[in-house]
Design a protein around this motif. Structure first.
Motif, PDB file in Angstrom:
ATOM      1  N   LEU A  36      -3.520   2.491  -3.573  1.00  0.00           N
ATOM      2  CA  LEU A  36      -3.034   2.139  -3.183  1.00  0.00           C
ATOM      3  C   LEU A  36      -3.528   0.341  -2.114  1.00  0.00           C
ATOM      4  N   TYR A  37      -4.627   1.020  -2.519  1.00  0.00           N
ATOM      5  CA  TYR A  37      -5.002  -0.961  -2.014  1.00  0.00           C
ATOM      6  C   TYR A  37      -4.894  -1.714  -2.819  1.00  0.00           C
ATOM      7  N   GLU A  38      -4.909  -1.628  -3.969  1.00  0.00           N
ATOM      8  CA  GLU A  38      -5.073  -2.446  -5.328  1.00  0.00           C
ATOM      9  C   GLU A  38      -3.412  -2.744  -5.834  1.00  0.00           C
ATOM     10  N   LEU A  39      -2.421  -1.821  -5.213  1.00  0.00           N
ATOM     11  CA  LEU A  39      -0.829  -2.284  -5.299  1.00  0.00           C
ATOM     12  C   LEU A  39      -0.885  -3.572  -4.316  1.00  0.00           C
ATOM     13  N   LEU A  40      -1.160  -2.913  -3.026  1.00  0.00           N
ATOM     14  CA  LEU A  40      -0.923  -3.772  -2.199  1.00  0.00           C
ATOM     15  C   LEU A  40      -2.011  -5.466  -2.604  1.00  0.00           C
ATOM     16  N   VAL A  41      -3.058  -5.090  -3.048  1.00  0.00           N
ATOM     17  CA  VAL A  41      -3.120  -6.965  -3.666  1.00  0.00           C
ATOM     18  C   VAL A  41      -2.707  -7.073  -4.796  1.00  0.00           C
ATOM     19  N   GLU A  66      -6.796   6.134   1.429  1.00  0.00           N
ATOM     20  CA  GLU A  66      -8.277   5.708   1.632  1.00  0.00           C
ATOM     21  C   GLU A  66      -9.164   5.243   2.026  1.00  0.00           C
ATOM     22  N   ARG A  67     -10.189   4.888   2.439  1.00  0.00           N
ATOM     23  CA  ARG A  67     -11.050   3.764   2.835  1.00  0.00           C
ATOM     24  C   ARG A  67     -10.917   2.837   1.951  1.00  0.00           C
ATOM     25  N   PRO A  68     -11.030   1.886   2.539  1.00  0.00           N
ATOM     26  CA  PRO A  68     -10.741   0.855   3.856  1.00  0.00           C
ATOM     27  C   PRO A  68      -9.182   0.523   4.419  1.00  0.00           C
ATOM     28  N   LEU A  69      -8.469   1.430   3.416  1.00  0.00           N
ATOM     29  CA  LEU A  69      -7.573   1.418   4.482  1.00  0.00           C
ATOM     30  C   LEU A  69      -6.624   2.731   5.670  1.00  0.00           C
ATOM     31  N   SER A  70      -7.932   3.396   5.587  1.00  0.00           N
ATOM     32  CA  SER A  70      -7.728   4.559   6.701  1.00  0.00           C
ATOM     33  C   SER A  70      -7.643   4.194   7.893  1.00  0.00           C
ATOM     34  N   TYR A  71      -9.048   3.406   8.475  1.00  0.00           N
ATOM     35  CA  TYR A  71      -9.090   2.793   9.372  1.00  0.00           C
ATOM     36  C   TYR A  71      -8.187   1.907   9.727  1.00  0.00           C
ATOM     37  N   ARG A  72      -6.809   1.164   9.676  1.00  0.00           N
ATOM     38  CA  ARG A  72      -6.127   0.034   9.621  1.00  0.00           C
ATOM     39  C   ARG A  72      -4.989   0.868   9.283  1.00  0.00           C
ATOM     40  N   LEU A  73      -4.392   1.973   9.153  1.00  0.00           N
ATOM     41  CA  LEU A  73      -3.250   2.415   9.114  1.00  0.00           C
ATOM     42  C   LEU A  73      -2.949   3.619  10.250  1.00  0.00           C
ATOM     43  N   SER A  74      -1.456   3.403  10.477  1.00  0.00           N
ATOM     44  CA  SER A  74      -0.811   3.184  11.806  1.00  0.00           C
ATOM     45  C   SER A  74       0.604   3.713  11.963  1.00  0.00           C
ATOM     46  N   ASP A  75       1.238   4.685  12.557  1.00  0.00           N
ATOM     47  CA  ASP A  75       2.487   5.012  12.156  1.00  0.00           C
ATOM     48  C   ASP A  75       3.700   4.452  11.795  1.00  0.00           C
ATOM     49  N   GLY A  76       3.512   2.714  12.736  1.00  0.00           N
ATOM     50  CA  GLY A  76       4.659   2.268  11.599  1.00  0.00           C
ATOM     51  C   GLY A  76       4.623   1.891  10.382  1.00  0.00           C
ATOM     52  N   ILE A  77       3.653   1.461  10.018  1.00  0.00           N
ATOM     53  CA  ILE A  77       2.947   1.048   9.016  1.00  0.00           C
ATOM     54  C   ILE A  77       3.033   2.037   7.501  1.00  0.00           C
ATOM     55  N   LEU A  78       2.575   3.487   7.685  1.00  0.00           N
ATOM     56  CA  LEU A  78       3.051   4.536   7.200  1.00  0.00           C
ATOM     57  C   LEU A  78       3.501   4.303   7.034  1.00  0.00           C
ATOM     58  N   MET A  79       5.012   4.484   7.842  1.00  0.00           N
ATOM     59  CA  MET A  79       6.584   4.607   8.259  1.00  0.00           C
ATOM     60  C   MET A  79       6.855   3.122   6.806  1.00  0.00           C
ATOM     61  N   LYS A  80       6.558   2.282   6.996  1.00  0.00           N
ATOM     62  CA  LYS A  80       6.869   1.992   5.646  1.00  0.00           C
ATOM     63  C   LYS A  80       6.644   1.717   4.750  1.00  0.00           C
ATOM     64  N   ILE A  81       5.520   2.280   4.275  1.00  0.00           N
ATOM     65  CA  ILE A  81       4.694   1.796   3.264  1.00  0.00           C
ATOM     66  C   ILE A  81       5.011   3.351   2.927  1.00  0.00           C
ATOM     67  N   THR A  82       5.620   4.833   3.456  1.00  0.00           N
ATOM     68  CA  THR A  82       6.652   5.467   2.585  1.00  0.00           C
ATOM     69  C   THR A  82       7.889   5.778   2.392  1.00  0.00           C
ATOM     70  N   SER A  83       8.534   4.520   2.838  1.00  0.00           N
ATOM     71  CA  SER A  83       9.906   4.239   2.829  1.00  0.00           C
ATOM     72  C   SER A  83      10.175   3.927   1.300  1.00  0.00           C
ATOM     73  N   LYS A  84       9.084   3.191   0.920  1.00  0.00           N
ATOM     74  CA  LYS A  84       9.685   2.404  -0.631  1.00  0.00           C
ATOM     75  C   LYS A  84       9.661   3.962  -1.894  1.00  0.00           C
ATOM     76  N   ALA A  85       9.858   4.627  -0.699  1.00  0.00           N
ATOM     77  CA  ALA A  85       9.534   6.485  -2.031  1.00  0.00           C
ATOM     78  C   ALA A  85      11.549   6.598  -1.870  1.00  0.00           C
ATOM     79  N   ASN A  86      12.224   6.233  -1.353  1.00  0.00           N
ATOM     80  CA  ASN A  86      13.115   6.821  -0.997  1.00  0.00           C
ATOM     81  C   ASN A  86      13.316   8.355  -1.038  1.00  0.00           C
ATOM     82  N   GLY A  87      12.410   9.023   0.269  1.00  0.00           N
ATOM     83  CA  GLY A  87      12.610   9.716   0.226  1.00  0.00           C
ATOM     84  C   GLY A  87      12.497  11.153  -0.984  1.00  0.00           C
ATOM     85  N   ARG A  88      11.845  10.051  -2.044  1.00  0.00           N
ATOM     86  CA  ARG A  88      11.109  11.292  -3.239  1.00  0.00           C
ATOM     87  C   ARG A  88       9.354  11.398  -2.854  1.00  0.00           C
TER      88      ARG A  88
END
Length: 353
Positions: A36-41, A66-88
């Protein structure tokens, strides 16, 4: 005067030279192997890679934070990332995500009913009730949830464990339920998300203290104990091989962990001062010294006046050391004033001097 046609052609050549080239086609084939970290970069390199990352649904079906993204992840960011899977979404692994709450987990689960593996270890803001609601939604909607890891979530009792096991067993056959994969102490840090054989749930009731914890198995073929299954609080185990340890077999490492005598002898290098090694999980803790030998953090702290934070960074403690000397000297002067020697003690000690 310059020819206007030549001037316009030179401008077009300059524009063509300044335009960035498209990335090599091989980079698009690498995207499926990135975390995930490398995809975002990678999505910030150029517009073509950004569109390729955001529009490819297959890249977001197995989400591991995983780290180093674990401590920066919030509910809003998690919802934005998981929405890319389109419910799958198939796998949701949130490792040490301390800012994720019950509401954020429930919103993700409600929009992704196909989750088969839910791993939320050490997500301390998620409660047992929140885990129960998420499992109930997944088991009621699609019956696809087959594996759950919740070690590190506080206040999980036997009642919660029974309800979770009841919902999860409805999604598996009797043959799969009887296959109980062992959990080894030295492999607890390895998150095997893509293994086909997984335990239903990582927690169970310890047979020795009867508390809901992770119960580890002994990898040793012939064990001297009759019952060597238990949590880490009941049975001490080797950090390198995971076997159970007796009181006379414990060898201490420089990091404070325990090793069996055989692993202690095989583990190299060892500190040049205290002759203690680091276990496999803390081999990166060795200090960089000019000497040819190795020096652990504790020995370097005692010799150079440094202390180490939890992140392994060096912090000078020379000022606090001088302050301790001053305070102890002041206490000694105060005690010296208060000492009163009795006349009888003077007579008794007169002949001894």
């Amino acid at each position: 005067m310059k020819d206007p046609s030549k001037a316009s052609s030179s401008r077009t050549l300059e524009v063509e030279q300044t335009q960035p080239k498209s990335p090599h086609e091989a980079l698009f084939l690498v995207l499926s192997y990135l975390n995930l970290y490398e995809l975002l970069v990678m999505s910030q390199v150029c517009t073509l890679l950004r569109d390729a990352v955001s529009n490819d649904v297959l890249l977001w079906l197995n989400l591991v934070v995983e780290r180093p993204l674990s401590y920066r992840l919030s509910d809003g960011i998690l919802m934005k990332i998981t929405s890319k899977a389109n419910g799958r979404l198939k796998t949701l692994a949130l490792i040490d995500c301390v800012h994720i709450t019950d509401q954020g987990l429930q919103r993700v689960v409600q929009q992704n009913h196909l989750i088969s593996k839910l791993y939320i270890p050490s997500c301390t803001r998620i409660t047992p009730e929140g885990v129960l609601r998420a499992v109930e939604i997944l088991c009621r909607e699609s019956h696809s949830l087959t594996s759950l890891k919740i070690n590190g979530i506080y206040n999980i009792q036997k009642e919660h464990l029974d309800l979770l096991s009841f919902h999860l067993r409805k999604n598996q056959s009797l043959e799969e339920q009887q296959k109980k994969q062992p959990i080894y102490f030295h492999e607890r840090g390895n998150l095997s998300v893509f293994e086909k054989t997984q335990r239903i749930i990582d927690l169970e009731i310890c047979p020795m203290c009867f508390v809901v914890r992770v119960v580890y198995d002994c990898p040793k073929g012939e064990c001297n104990r009759r019952e060597c299954r238990g949590c880490s609080f009941c049975i001490l185990r080797c950090e390198n091989c995971g076997k159970c340890l007796e009181s006379q077999e414990i060898e201490e490492c420089a990091c404070g962990d325990n090793l069996c005598p055989l692993c202690w002898l095989q583990q190299t290098p060892k500190c040049s001062f205290c002759n203690k090694p680091y276990c496999k999980q803390h081999t990166s803790w060795w200090c960089n010294t000019s000497d040819p030998g190795y020096l652990c953090k504790v020995c370097e702290e005692n010799s150079h006046g440094y202390t180490y934070t939890n992140e392994g960074q060096k912090r000078s403690s020379l000022f606090s050391y001088h302050e301790q000397i001053k305070s102890s000297f002041a206490k000694f002067k105060i005690m010296k004033r208060k000492v009163v020697v009795s006349p009888s003690l003077k007579r008794d000690t007169k002949g001894m001097i």
